[in-house]
Motif scaffolding. Sequence first.
Motif: not given
Length: 368
Positions: A108-115, A128-131, A314-323
């Motif tokens: 049950h690891l959460s491999d996809v994390i989005m807000v 917004v997505s997190l690694p 076009e009105n769904v904006h994706f913001m993947p956070i990197t590191g």
Amino acid sequence: MSPSDHGSLPPRQQTQRKSSGGASKGAHARKGKKKKGPVKRFFQILLIMIIVLVIGAGGYAAYLAYNVNETINQAGADRPVAAGQEANVKPLSMLLLGTDYRPESGTHLSDVIMVIAMNPKTKSATVVSLPRDTRFSMEGYKTNKINAFYPNFLAAEKKSGISAEDEMKTMMSKFFDLNIDYVTVLNFQGFRDIVDALHGVDVNVDKDMCYKDTADGTDIDLKKGEQHLNGKEALDFVRYRKSNCSPRTDASDDFDRNRRQNDVLHALIDQAKSLNGVLGAGKAIESVGDNMETDLEQGQIKNMIAAYWNISKENVHFMPITGDWKSPYVYLHDDELEAAKQALKDELAGKTVQTTEDSSSSDGNSGN
């Protein structure tokens, strides 16, 4: 932040929760209860929410809305939506988790994390997505990879008396300095079923991918180029990290995976608007019942469809956070995290959201 170390790739977390024993049996039994009567039907309609809201169903929303209303009527009333909190009049936020649970793995690891923040006045959303290997360190929580918290909360449910979904919503609200209204958890089996129900997706596979693991049944074998992927192949595409084949294929990192998640979501938007998407919608509704958890009220789902049935991609904006990767964690870039927090707040406030994707596009056009 710690400096980047690209000498190796993030290893797969080993502290996984199996369905075959211990606390996971309780979680599996909890999901099993949803197979009966109106409760199952309630969770079936959540797939439509994902397609309409997150994936952007658009073209056949009237068809979907009819089926949603029929299903909700059969399921009966749940708790009412608080006055003034209706999604068609109030901006809302939601935590979306994609867990690696499949029948053959049981984890049950959460491999996809989005807000996700969404605004009914602007008919727009920011995602917004997190690694998955993000180093999460915050007062009140033991430092760990962010994808390990959901299975840990699941294991502690009986003792704590608090659902893992509520624990995640509380934790991520503190992290993003934002009151997250809802949480929805979709597992890998549900993802595969959605793609198959929509008759697959067209994506550009960016490289050859080969990885095999008999322990959990993983068998990834994709070739570079434009591909029409079924559910299993689409899941392989977004999951791929490294190769153990001969010859080895090039490895990927968490940021490649986040980009691929966005590619598949965009592809699902296009597929959902096609004839195959319409024909597959009923099958998709039936398939999702045992693969999703949410705290959305039934009435709120109706409100969401009323507000976002015609949202465009076009009105769904994706913001993947990197590191930066330094074993065993990804250390997030502070500036990107702060920009993402602000973008979510701006979306809820009805302000124009400037995403990293928008910035890159503007920079590229300025030189022409």
